[in-house]
Design an enzyme around this catalytic site. Structure first.
Site, PDB file in Angstrom:
ATOM      1  N   ALA A   1       0.850  -1.200   0.000  1.00  0.00           N
ATOM      2  CA  ALA A   1       0.000   0.000   0.000  1.00  0.00           C
ATOM      3  C   ALA A   1       0.878   1.240   0.000  1.00  0.00           C
ATOM      4  O   ALA A   1       2.107   1.152  -0.117  1.00  0.00           O
ATOM      5  CB  ALA A   1      -0.897  -0.016   1.226  1.00  0.00           C
ATOM      6  N   ASN A   2       0.280   2.409   0.108  1.00  0.00           N
ATOM      7  CA  ASN A   2       1.049   3.651   0.262  1.00  0.00           C
ATOM      8  C   ASN A   2       0.348   4.533   1.286  1.00  0.00           C
ATOM      9  O   ASN A   2      -0.707   4.187   1.811  1.00  0.00           O
ATOM     10  CB  ASN A   2       1.222   4.352  -1.092  1.00  0.00           C
TER      11      ASN A   2
END
Ligand code: CTP
Length: 403
Positions: free
Chosen positions: A211-212
Site C-alpha cells: 500500500a502507500n
C-alpha cells in the site's frame, strides 16, 4: 455556513425516535441555526419540554389555543417566521393529517399554514411504514411538494424488529436541511464527474498487501466540492478510513485493476479528476494461500508487474471527458516532472505537489500545489485540502465555461 441564523421550525411528533431529535437540535444549533421547537401531545410522552427547550434555548410551543401566543395568531406567525419546517420524527398520524389537510393541533395547523419548505423525517414500525395507507399518504405529500429524508433500514429502537422505518440519523437530516436551504450558485449543474481517491492495496496473499500513505483526504474533498457545485459525482475510492462524502455515488475498490474497471464503467463524463495514489506495480502472481515462513530461514522474493495507468487510459480514451485532471505527487523536480506527466498522460491540467516527508502533505490536512497546464504554471499558497478542492472546482467550472 448555510445554516447561520436560519430559523428552523422543528416539529417533534410522538415516536420513540424523538430521543434522536434532542441530538438533532444540537447539530442544527452547532451550525448556527435558530431552532424553534413545537411538540405534539404525544411527543411529550417520549421527551420532556424541559430537555427540548434547554437544548434549543427557545420556548417550546405546544398549544394551539395558547393565551400568550394566540393574541397575535401565533400559529400563523410560527408558520411564516421561519426558513424551513422540519418534522422529526414524523409519525404516521402526523403524515396522515397533513396529507389530508387536517388541522386539529398546533403542529398540524402550522403544517397547513406554512408556505416554507417542509422536510419530514418519518419514523415508525416497518409494518406501519409499508402499510398501503401510509404509502398513499407519503405519495400524496411528495406530490404536494413535501421533502423526505429516510426512513432508513435497520433495527428499530424498540428492539427485536428490523426493516425500513428508522428515522434518518441527525447528521443526515441536517445535511438535507442544508441542501434545501443552499442558495449558492451551481456552476456544474448537469455535469458528470469521476474522481479517484485514496491508495490502492495490491495483495501479496490473502492477508498481506502493498500500500502507500495516501489517506484520500484530498480526493474526497474534491468529490464533495464538485457535489456542492451541482455536479453528479462518482467517486472511485481505494481503502480509506474516511466516511463517504454526502451526495456522492461511491464505488469502493481495493486494487488498481478494480479501480480502472470502475472508472471506465463510469464513463462518459464531463470531468475526470484522478487523485488516487495508484500503486504502480502489483505482485505478479499473488498467492491464494497465506505464504508461510520456511523452516530453513529463506525469505520469499516478490516479482512485480506494472499496473494499468488509469489517468493515461482515460486521457487517451475514445470517451475522454472534456476536462481530464491528474495529480503529480513528487519529491523532487516537482514542476518539471509534472509537466512531463501532463503530456505523457494526455491530461489538461496537473495538480503538482511536493510530498517529501517533511512537507507533511501525504496524510495531512494541508496542501501546497502548483497547477500546471500546457502553457502556464500557477503556484497556489499553502491551503487546507478543502480550500484546494474549492479553488480547483472553481477553476474546473471556468475551464468548462470556456473562460
Ligand atoms: N495514476 C493513475 N494510474 C496509475 C498511476 C497513476 O491513474 N497506475 C494517476 C494518479 O492518480 C495521478 C497521476 O496519475 O493523477 C500521477 O500519479 P503519480 O503516481 O505521481 O505518477 P506516476 O505515473 O506513477 O509516475 P511516477 O511514479 O513515475 O512519478
Amino acid at each position: 455556513m448555510i445554516l447561520t441564523d436560519k430559523r428552523i421550525l422543528l416539529i417533534i411528533s410522538g415516536g420513540i425516535a424523538a430521543y434522536k431529535s434532542l441530538d438533532l437540535v444540537r447539530r442544527l444549533r452547532e451550525r448556527g441555526a435558530v431552532v424553534i421547537p413545537i411538540m405534539t401531545k404525544a411527543a411529550e410522552e417520549f421527551v420532556t419540554l424541559l430537555a427540548v427547550g434547554a437544548l434549543a434555548a427557545h420556548k417550546v410551543h405546544t398549544d394551539l389555543f395558547s393565551r400568550d401566543d394566540e393574541v397575535d395568531v401565533g400559529h400563523i406567525r410560527l408558520a411564516r417566521d421561519c426558513d424551513l419546517v422540519l418534522v422529526a420524527p414524523a409519525t404516521a398520524d402526523l403524515m396522515a393529517k397533513m396529507a389530508n389537510g387536517l388541522a386539529n393541533d398546533l403542529a398540524s395547523t402550522v403544517l397547513l399554514a406554512t408556505e416554507r419548505p417542509v422536510l419530514m423525517a418519518p419514523a415508525m414500525n416497518p409494518k406501519m411504514w409499508s402499510n398501503p395507507a401510509v404509502s398513499r399518504n407519503a405519495s400524496q405529500l411528495l406530490i404536494d411538494g413535501v421533502h423526505f429524508v429516510g426512513p432508513m433500514r435497520g433495527e428499530m429502537a424498540e428492539g427485536g424488529e428490523a426493516g425500513t422505518g428508522r428515522m434518518a440519523e441527525p447528521l443526515d437530516i441536517v445535511a438535507e436541511v442544508e441542501a434545501l436551504l443552499d442558495t449558492a450558485p451551481k456552476p456544474l449543474a448537469g455535469k458528470r464527474a469521476i474522481v479517484t481517491s485514496g491508495p490502492t492495496h495490491e495483495p501479496i496473499d490473502p492477508v498481506r498487501y502493498i500500500a502507500n500513505r495516501s489517506s484520500g483526504t484530498q480526493g474526497h474533498a474534491i468529490a464533495a466540492a464538485l457535489v456542492k457545485s451541482g455536479a453528479d459525482v462518482t467517486l472511485v475510492s481505494g481503502p480509506v478510513t474516511l466516511a463517504d462524502p454526502r451526495g456522492v455515488k461511491v464505488i469502493h475498490v481495493e486494487r488498481a485493476e478494480e479501480m480502472r474497471d470502475a472508472v471506465l464503467a463510469s464513463l462518459p463524463a464531463d470531468i475526470a479528476v484522478m487523485v488516487a495514489a495508484v500503486a504502480d506495480w502489483r505482485v505478479a502472481t499473488r498467492s491464494d494461500e497465506k505464504i508461510k515462513k520456511s523452516a530453513d530461514g529463506s525469505v520469499p522474493s516478490l516479482e512485480f508487474t506494472e499496473n494499468p495507468d488509469i489517468l493515461k487510459t482515460v486521457g487517451h480514451h475514445e470517451k475522454r471527458p472534456k476536462l481530464v485532471i491528474g495529480f503529480a505527487a513528487e519529491t523532487n523536480d516537482v514542476e518539471t516532472n509534472a509537466t512531463a506527466k501532463l503530456n505523457r498522460k494526455g491530461a489538461d491540467l496537473i495538480v503538482a505537489n511536493d510530498v517529501s516527508p517533511e512537507t507533511g502533505i501525504m496524510g495531512g490536512k494541508r496542501n501546497r500545489v502548483a497547477i500546471i497546464s500546457r502553457d502556464s504554471v500557477d503556484r497556489w499558497p499553502d491551503l487546507s485540502k478543502d480550500e484546494v478542492a474549492d479553488r480547483l472546482v472553481t477553476l474546473i467550472a471556468e475551464k468548462l465555461a470556456g473562460a
